[in-house]
Design a protein around this motif. Structure first.
Motif, PDB file in Angstrom:
ATOM      1  N   MET A 190     -48.292  39.440 -66.144  1.00  0.00           N
ATOM      2  CA  MET A 190     -49.719  39.690 -66.190  1.00  0.00           C
ATOM      3  C   MET A 190     -50.156  40.208 -64.821  1.00  0.00           C
ATOM      4  O   MET A 190     -49.781  39.657 -63.796  1.00  0.00           O
ATOM      5  CB  MET A 190     -50.459  38.400 -66.540  1.00  0.00           C
ATOM      6  CG  MET A 190     -51.955  38.554 -66.555  1.00  0.00           C
ATOM      7  SD  MET A 190     -52.864  37.062 -66.993  1.00  0.00           S
ATOM      8  CE  MET A 190     -52.744  37.086 -68.746  1.00  0.00           C
ATOM      9  N   HIS A 191     -50.953  41.244 -64.838  1.00  0.00           N
ATOM     10  CA  HIS A 191     -51.492  41.834 -63.618  1.00  0.00           C
ATOM     11  C   HIS A 191     -52.952  41.412 -63.459  1.00  0.00           C
ATOM     12  O   HIS A 191     -53.576  40.882 -64.379  1.00  0.00           O
ATOM     13  CB  HIS A 191     -51.386  43.357 -63.662  1.00  0.00           C
ATOM     14  CG  HIS A 191     -49.961  43.840 -63.699  1.00  0.00           C
ATOM     15  ND1 HIS A 191     -49.213  44.010 -62.569  1.00  0.00           N
ATOM     16  CD2 HIS A 191     -49.159  44.162 -64.737  1.00  0.00           C
ATOM     17  CE1 HIS A 191     -48.014  44.428 -62.898  1.00  0.00           C
ATOM     18  NE2 HIS A 191     -47.952  44.520 -64.221  1.00  0.00           N
ATOM     19  N   LYS A 192     -53.501  41.668 -62.284  1.00  0.00           N
ATOM     20  CA  LYS A 192     -54.864  41.236 -61.971  1.00  0.00           C
ATOM     21  C   LYS A 192     -55.905  41.710 -63.000  1.00  0.00           C
ATOM     22  O   LYS A 192     -56.725  40.898 -63.431  1.00  0.00           O
ATOM     23  CB  LYS A 192     -55.238  41.688 -60.553  1.00  0.00           C
ATOM     24  CG  LYS A 192     -56.533  41.098 -60.047  1.00  0.00           C
ATOM     25  CD  LYS A 192     -56.777  41.458 -58.593  1.00  0.00           C
ATOM     26  CE  LYS A 192     -58.079  40.895 -58.094  1.00  0.00           C
ATOM     27  NZ  LYS A 192     -58.327  41.247 -56.690  1.00  0.00           N
ATOM     28  N   PRO A 193     -55.900  42.977 -63.430  1.00  0.00           N
ATOM     29  CA  PRO A 193     -56.900  43.386 -64.432  1.00  0.00           C
ATOM     30  C   PRO A 193     -56.773  42.612 -65.751  1.00  0.00           C
ATOM     31  O   PRO A 193     -57.782  42.293 -66.392  1.00  0.00           O
ATOM     32  CB  PRO A 193     -56.609  44.870 -64.655  1.00  0.00           C
ATOM     33  CG  PRO A 193     -55.921  45.313 -63.414  1.00  0.00           C
ATOM     34  CD  PRO A 193     -55.135  44.127 -62.945  1.00  0.00           C
ATOM     35  N   GLU A 194     -55.555  42.279 -66.126  1.00  0.00           N
ATOM     36  CA  GLU A 194     -55.354  41.501 -67.356  1.00  0.00           C
ATOM     37  C   GLU A 194     -55.874  40.075 -67.182  1.00  0.00           C
ATOM     38  O   GLU A 194     -56.457  39.503 -68.103  1.00  0.00           O
ATOM     39  CB  GLU A 194     -53.873  41.476 -67.733  1.00  0.00           C
ATOM     40  CG  GLU A 194     -53.334  42.853 -68.078  1.00  0.00           C
ATOM     41  CD  GLU A 194     -51.818  42.913 -68.076  1.00  0.00           C
ATOM     42  OE1 GLU A 194     -51.295  43.735 -68.837  1.00  0.00           O
ATOM     43  OE2 GLU A 194     -51.170  42.163 -67.322  1.00  0.00           O
ATOM     44  N   SER A 235     -64.161  39.342 -62.054  1.00  0.00           N
ATOM     45  CA  SER A 235     -63.457  39.977 -60.951  1.00  0.00           C
ATOM     46  C   SER A 235     -63.926  39.413 -59.616  1.00  0.00           C
ATOM     47  O   SER A 235     -63.116  39.134 -58.726  1.00  0.00           O
ATOM     48  CB  SER A 235     -63.676  41.492 -60.983  1.00  0.00           C
ATOM     49  OG  SER A 235     -63.090  42.100 -59.858  1.00  0.00           O
TER      50      SER A 235
END
Length: 91
Positions: free
Chosen positions: A1-5, A22
């Motif tokens: 999982m990346h930050k936007p997800e 965010s």
């Protein structure tokens, strides 16, 4: 999982917009970084502990030439998973 997800998941689980989520995530990460730079440890009970570790200067070896090189002292971050996180990961 990346930050936007992760931001999307936070927004989905709360009544926040993605923009608000965010800002919250960024504030949490900023505070963890500041605490590690000042104090050394961040303990999130049930999740884990982030701690600052000091690595001493040492002599290493250049893998291409085999020549010894000096590796300078540095600080790094380690993470130790908490009991609840370990239980979740291990089923």
């Amino acid at each position: 999982m990346h930050k936007p997800e992760l931001i999307s998941a936070i927004a989905d689980h709360t009544s926040m917009t993605k923009e608000q989520a965010s800002h919250v995530l960024t504030a949490i990460l900023d505070e963890i970084q500041l605490a590690l730079s000042r104090e050394g440890d961040v303990v999130l009970i049930g999740f884990g502990t982030f701690s600052r570790q000091h690595r001493k200067a040492r002599i290493g070896k250049n893998p291409q030439t085999g020549q010894p090189i000096e590796i300078p002292a540095t600080n790094t971050v380690s993470f130790k998973a908490g009991k609840k996180l370990k239980e979740i990961v291990n089923g």
